[in-house]
Write a protein that holds these residues in place. Structure first.
Motif, PDB file in Angstrom:
ATOM      1  N   ASN A  96       0.851  -1.098  -0.097  1.00 27.80           N
ATOM      2  CA  ASN A  96      -0.117   0.013  -0.058  1.00 27.80           C
ATOM      3  C   ASN A  96       0.965   1.348  -0.003  1.00 27.80           C
ATOM      4  N   GLU A  97       0.234   2.562  -0.117  1.00 29.22           N
ATOM      5  CA  GLU A  97       1.061   3.571  -0.322  1.00 29.22           C
ATOM      6  C   GLU A  97       1.832   3.836   0.879  1.00 29.22           C
ATOM      7  N   ARG A  98       1.834   3.495   1.983  1.00 31.34           N
ATOM      8  CA  ARG A  98       2.264   3.752   3.223  1.00 31.34           C
ATOM      9  C   ARG A  98       3.305   2.738   3.739  1.00 31.34           C
ATOM     10  N   GLN A 100       2.274   0.102   4.801  1.00 35.45           N
ATOM     11  CA  GLN A 100       2.236  -0.248   6.370  1.00 35.45           C
ATOM     12  C   GLN A 100       1.513  -1.568   6.226  1.00 35.45           C
ATOM     13  N   PHE A 134      -7.846   2.293  10.699  1.00 31.71           N
ATOM     14  CA  PHE A 134      -7.760   2.647   9.498  1.00 31.71           C
ATOM     15  C   PHE A 134      -9.162   3.186   8.600  1.00 31.71           C
ATOM     16  N   ASP A 137      -9.143   6.923   7.434  1.00 31.34           N
ATOM     17  CA  ASP A 137      -7.986   6.913   6.182  1.00 31.34           C
ATOM     18  C   ASP A 137      -7.095   6.040   5.928  1.00 31.34           C
ATOM     19  N   PRO A 139      -4.975   3.308   3.943  1.00 29.09           N
ATOM     20  CA  PRO A 139      -3.795   3.508   2.719  1.00 29.09           C
ATOM     21  C   PRO A 139      -4.255   3.201   1.602  1.00 29.09           C
ATOM     22  N   LYS A 140      -3.758   3.724   0.509  1.00 27.83           N
ATOM     23  CA  LYS A 140      -4.312   3.347  -0.794  1.00 27.83           C
ATOM     24  C   LYS A 140      -3.406   2.035  -1.271  1.00 27.83           C
ATOM     25  N   THR A 142      -1.343  -0.345  -3.605  1.00 29.39           N
ATOM     26  CA  THR A 142      -0.562  -0.251  -4.836  1.00 29.39           C
ATOM     27  C   THR A 142      -0.984  -1.090  -5.919  1.00 29.39           C
TER      28      THR A 142
END
Length: 151
Positions: A96-98, A100, A134, A137, A139-140, A142
């Protein structure tokens, strides 16, 4: 508000619950010391309100919440389920974008949209509930085949 009709003894679902199968009778309403229902097995899951208890079923209301989802097109639910599960598992493992890691939750939702004819492929959509931390917000992902959706 998501409503689920859950057959306790036959494990038949309007939305198939793969990780959170209810079995038994009135024991289904018992909560653990942590306040979560026994059938979450100590794993985080969405809050719900039991709207009606029947002899072999519960009707529950779930507030809107974010879930990670992916759809696999095919003719075989086992193969589609494995592929979908791995896509979602990679997302919660850090794809994911973080970068995380996200804890595994229950239940895993699975739905099937039948194809147009007897030899047409079906769409199998699987969802992982996103933990409370979460919900505001997430995480987006990938992987463009994985999305975060409000259910």
């Amino acid at each position: 508000l998501l409503l689920l009709f859950v057959m306790k003894s036959a494990c038949v679902f309007v939305v198939v619950l793969l990780s959170c199968v209810m079995v038994g009778t009135s024991e289904a309403q018992v909560e653990t010391d942590s306040g979560s229902p026994w059938f979450y097995h100590g794993i985080e899951g969405p809050d719900f309100q039991t709207l009606q208890n029947g002899n072999n079923y519960d009707i529950r209301g779930y507030p809107k919440s974010f879930w990670s989802a992916t759809t696999v097109t095919g003719k075989n639910m086992d193969e589609a389920g494995s592929e979908a599960f791995m896509r979602l598992f990679r997302y919660i493992s850090g794809a994911n974008e973080r970068n995380q890691k996200i804890e595994m939750t229950v239940p895993v939702l699975a739905s099937v949209q039948p194809g147009q004819g007897p030899f047409c492929k079906e769409n199998f959509t699987y969802h992982f509930y996103l933990p409370r931390e979460f919900q505001k917000d997430p995480p987006k992902p990938t992987d463009p085949r994985v999305t975060n959706v409000e259910v």
